[in-house]
Design a protein around this motif. Structure first.
Motif, PDB file in Angstrom:
ATOM      1  N   GLN A  16       0.818  -1.213   0.000  1.00 56.57           N
ATOM      2  CA  GLN A  16       0.000   0.000   0.000  1.00 56.57           C
ATOM      3  C   GLN A  16       0.860   1.276   0.000  1.00 56.57           C
ATOM      4  OE1 GLN A  16      -2.696  -0.389   3.282  1.00 56.57           O
ATOM      5  NE2 GLN A  16      -4.008  -1.842   2.189  1.00 56.57           N
ATOM      6  N   VAL A  17       1.769   1.338  -0.979  1.00 57.12           N
ATOM      7  CA  VAL A  17       2.591   2.534  -1.174  1.00 57.12           C
ATOM      8  C   VAL A  17       2.443   2.999  -2.623  1.00 57.12           C
ATOM      9  CG1 VAL A  17       4.311   2.068   0.622  1.00 57.12           C
ATOM     10  CG2 VAL A  17       4.646   1.148  -1.661  1.00 57.12           C
ATOM     11  N   THR A  18       2.657   4.273  -2.826  1.00 61.72           N
ATOM     12  CA  THR A  18       2.573   4.827  -4.181  1.00 61.72           C
ATOM     13  C   THR A  18       3.968   4.857  -4.804  1.00 61.72           C
ATOM     14  OG1 THR A  18       2.927   7.098  -3.451  1.00 61.72           O
ATOM     15  CG2 THR A  18       0.638   6.304  -3.500  1.00 61.72           C
ATOM     16  N   LEU A  19       4.005   5.110  -6.106  1.00 59.23           N
ATOM     17  CA  LEU A  19       5.291   5.216  -6.788  1.00 59.23           C
ATOM     18  C   LEU A  19       6.102   6.393  -6.249  1.00 59.23           C
ATOM     19  CD1 LEU A  19       4.297   4.483 -10.501  1.00 59.23           C
ATOM     20  CD2 LEU A  19       5.685   3.057  -9.007  1.00 59.23           C
ATOM     21  N   GLU A  20       5.402   7.454  -5.880  1.00 58.48           N
ATOM     22  CA  GLU A  20       6.092   8.626  -5.322  1.00 58.48           C
ATOM     23  C   GLU A  20       6.748   8.278  -3.987  1.00 58.48           C
ATOM     24  OE1 GLU A  20       2.956   8.735  -6.554  1.00 58.48           O
ATOM     25  OE2 GLU A  20       3.410   9.862  -8.372  1.00 58.48           O
ATOM     26  N   ASP A  21       6.058   7.480  -3.148  1.00 60.37           N
ATOM     27  CA  ASP A  21       6.641   7.052  -1.864  1.00 60.37           C
ATOM     28  C   ASP A  21       7.905   6.225  -2.098  1.00 60.37           C
ATOM     29  OD1 ASP A  21       4.500   8.274  -0.581  1.00 60.37           O
ATOM     30  OD2 ASP A  21       3.319   6.402  -0.460  1.00 60.37           O
ATOM     31  N   VAL A  22       7.806   5.283  -3.033  1.00 64.25           N
ATOM     32  CA  VAL A  22       8.960   4.435  -3.342  1.00 64.25           C
ATOM     33  C   VAL A  22      10.096   5.289  -3.891  1.00 64.25           C
ATOM     34  CG1 VAL A  22       9.792   2.519  -4.751  1.00 64.25           C
ATOM     35  CG2 VAL A  22       7.509   2.417  -3.762  1.00 64.25           C
ATOM     36  N   THR A  26      13.752   5.271  -2.268  1.00 61.41           N
ATOM     37  CA  THR A  26      14.825   4.590  -3.014  1.00 61.41           C
ATOM     38  C   THR A  26      15.659   5.532  -3.868  1.00 61.41           C
ATOM     39  OG1 THR A  26      13.365   4.143  -4.890  1.00 61.41           O
ATOM     40  CG2 THR A  26      13.508   2.444  -3.162  1.00 61.41           C
ATOM     41  N   LYS A  27      15.164   6.771  -4.064  1.00 58.93           N
ATOM     42  CA  LYS A  27      15.835   7.761  -4.921  1.00 58.93           C
ATOM     43  C   LYS A  27      15.850   7.339  -6.392  1.00 58.93           C
ATOM     44  CE  LYS A  27      17.026  10.225  -1.347  1.00 58.93           C
ATOM     45  NZ  LYS A  27      15.953  10.905  -0.708  1.00 58.93           N
ATOM     46  N   PHE A  53      18.361  -1.027 -10.364  1.00 59.84           N
ATOM     47  CA  PHE A  53      17.028  -0.510 -10.043  1.00 59.84           C
ATOM     48  C   PHE A  53      16.100  -1.634  -9.602  1.00 59.84           C
ATOM     49  CE2 PHE A  53      17.832   3.010 -13.365  1.00 59.84           C
ATOM     50  CZ  PHE A  53      18.396   3.831 -12.410  1.00 59.84           C
ATOM     51  N   LEU A  54      16.127  -2.747 -10.346  1.00 55.66           N
ATOM     52  CA  LEU A  54      15.254  -3.877 -10.001  1.00 55.66           C
ATOM     53  C   LEU A  54      15.571  -4.414  -8.609  1.00 55.66           C
ATOM     54  CD1 LEU A  54      15.046  -5.961 -13.301  1.00 55.66           C
ATOM     55  CD2 LEU A  54      13.152  -4.894 -12.070  1.00 55.66           C
ATOM     56  N   LYS A  55      16.843  -4.598  -8.325  1.00 57.42           N
ATOM     57  CA  LYS A  55      17.231  -5.148  -7.024  1.00 57.42           C
ATOM     58  C   LYS A  55      16.823  -4.221  -5.889  1.00 57.42           C
ATOM     59  CE  LYS A  55      20.988  -7.181  -4.506  1.00 57.42           C
ATOM     60  NZ  LYS A  55      22.384  -7.437  -4.347  1.00 57.42           N
ATOM     61  N   LEU A  56      17.081  -2.931  -6.043  1.00 58.92           N
ATOM     62  CA  LEU A  56      16.733  -1.963  -5.002  1.00 58.92           C
ATOM     63  C   LEU A  56      15.224  -1.878  -4.798  1.00 58.92           C
ATOM     64  CD1 LEU A  56      17.845   0.183  -3.062  1.00 58.92           C
ATOM     65  CD2 LEU A  56      17.664   1.822  -4.935  1.00 58.92           C
ATOM     66  N   TYR A  57      14.482  -1.828  -5.902  1.00 63.78           N
ATOM     67  CA  TYR A  57      13.022  -1.728  -5.839  1.00 63.78           C
ATOM     68  C   TYR A  57      12.430  -2.990  -5.214  1.00 63.78           C
ATOM     69  CZ  TYR A  57       8.313  -0.534  -7.604  1.00 63.78           C
ATOM     70  OH  TYR A  57       6.995  -0.216  -7.720  1.00 63.78           O
ATOM     71  N   ALA A  58      12.915  -4.154  -5.654  1.00 62.72           N
ATOM     72  CA  ALA A  58      12.392  -5.426  -5.128  1.00 62.72           C
ATOM     73  C   ALA A  58      12.689  -5.560  -3.634  1.00 62.72           C
ATOM     74  CB  ALA A  58      12.994  -6.586  -5.900  1.00 62.72           C
ATOM     75  N   GLU A  59      13.899  -5.233  -3.228  1.00 60.50           N
ATOM     76  CA  GLU A  59      14.243  -5.360  -1.814  1.00 60.50           C
ATOM     77  C   GLU A  59      13.449  -4.367  -0.960  1.00 60.50           C
ATOM     78  OE1 GLU A  59      18.503  -5.082  -1.739  1.00 60.50           O
ATOM     79  OE2 GLU A  59      18.728  -7.172  -2.381  1.00 60.50           O
ATOM     80  N   HIS A  60      13.160  -3.183  -1.499  1.00 61.90           N
ATOM     81  CA  HIS A  60      12.332  -2.236  -0.763  1.00 61.90           C
ATOM     82  C   HIS A  60      10.917  -2.784  -0.559  1.00 61.90           C
ATOM     83  CE1 HIS A  60      10.528   1.450   0.643  1.00 61.90           C
ATOM     84  NE2 HIS A  60       9.610   1.355  -0.321  1.00 61.90           N
ATOM     85  N   LEU A  61      10.427  -3.523  -1.549  1.00 61.37           N
ATOM     86  CA  LEU A  61       9.075  -4.094  -1.446  1.00 61.37           C
ATOM     87  C   LEU A  61       9.052  -5.413  -0.685  1.00 61.37           C
ATOM     88  CD1 LEU A  61       7.815  -3.383  -5.073  1.00 61.37           C
ATOM     89  CD2 LEU A  61       7.278  -2.105  -2.994  1.00 61.37           C
ATOM     90  N   GLY A  62      10.214  -5.886  -0.247  1.00 65.07           N
ATOM     91  CA  GLY A  62      10.263  -7.126   0.520  1.00 65.07           C
ATOM     92  C   GLY A  62      10.391  -8.362  -0.358  1.00 65.07           C
ATOM     93  N   LEU A  63      10.779  -8.215  -1.596  1.00 62.29           N
ATOM     94  CA  LEU A  63      10.964  -9.347  -2.509  1.00 62.29           C
ATOM     95  C   LEU A  63      12.433  -9.728  -2.569  1.00 62.29           C
ATOM     96  CD1 LEU A  63       8.765  -8.033  -5.464  1.00 62.29           C
ATOM     97  CD2 LEU A  63       8.104  -9.727  -3.752  1.00 62.29           C
ATOM     98  N   ASP A  64      12.706 -10.892  -3.133  1.00 59.48           N
ATOM     99  CA  ASP A  64      14.080 -11.340  -3.321  1.00 59.48           C
ATOM    100  C   ASP A  64      14.648 -10.627  -4.556  1.00 59.48           C
ATOM    101  OD1 ASP A  64      16.489 -12.631  -3.410  1.00 59.48           O
ATOM    102  OD2 ASP A  64      15.673 -14.594  -3.968  1.00 59.48           O
ATOM    103  N   GLY A  65      15.477  -9.640  -4.319  1.00 60.52           N
ATOM    104  CA  GLY A  65      16.011  -8.822  -5.399  1.00 60.52           C
ATOM    105  C   GLY A  65      16.899  -9.600  -6.354  1.00 60.52           C
TER     106      GLY A  65
END
Length: 163
Positions: A16-22, A26-27, A53-65
């Motif tokens: 429940q986060v927006t793209l702007e929050d991410v 994550t910058k 980008f994929l690794k950072l985004y995935a790890e921020h969302l709690g996925l295996d980057g």
């Protein structure tokens, strides 16, 4: 397995986060996050940045980057190195082939063009000369050379000094 973009989008909605929050955390620019979620990897700068980008985004969302990055590389046909440039197999197939001209062909081409230019300049110079009529045979007139008459002495003699 669903696409990488769908996986990221669903994980973001679950959190429940927006793209702007991410983006703020994550910058990573919002445009890049949108392209990742739309599976538009060919519009991103390079595969190296895309992996980060994929690794950072995935790890921020709690996925295996790392697993997501591996899936990305596999879905793109692997990575290829061309000098210092790294690209995916998909972008390599889409890219226009480069014109490769061997050195021998280049030398022949330059030599041929030079010969053509020299030939054209020679013909132009030949055509620009006035045409002379062939001389009719005549008697040679031999005249005595004309010697100019000098109004001075041929040898310099200083004038005597008078007191």
């Amino acid at each position: 397995m669903e696409s990488i973009g769908e996986t990221l989008r669903e994980a973001r909605h679950r959190k429940q986060v927006t793209l702007e929050d991410v983006s703020r955390i994550t910058k990573i620019k919002v445009e890049i996050l949108e392209q990742l979620e739309a599976d538009e990897f060919d519009r991103l700068v390079s595969p190296t940045y895309t992996k980060g980008f994929l690794k950072l985004y995935a790890e921020h969302l709690g996925l295996d980057g790392q697993a997501l990055v591996s899936h990305y590389v596999k879905s793109q046909g692997g990575l290829q190195r061309k000098g210092l440039h790294i690209e995916t197999a998909v972008t390599a197939r889409r890219r226009r082939p480069e014109l490769k001209l061997p050195v021998r062909s280049l030398v022949i081409l330059v030599g041929g063009l030079t010969a053509v230019v020299v030939l054209i300049l020679g013909v132009k110079a030949r055509m620009s000369r006035p045409r002379s009529q062939p001389a009719e045979p005549t008697q040679a007139i031999v005249a005595a050379p004309v010697v100019p008459r000098a109004d001075f002495e041929p040898v310099y003699q200083p004038k005597p000094v008078t007191p």
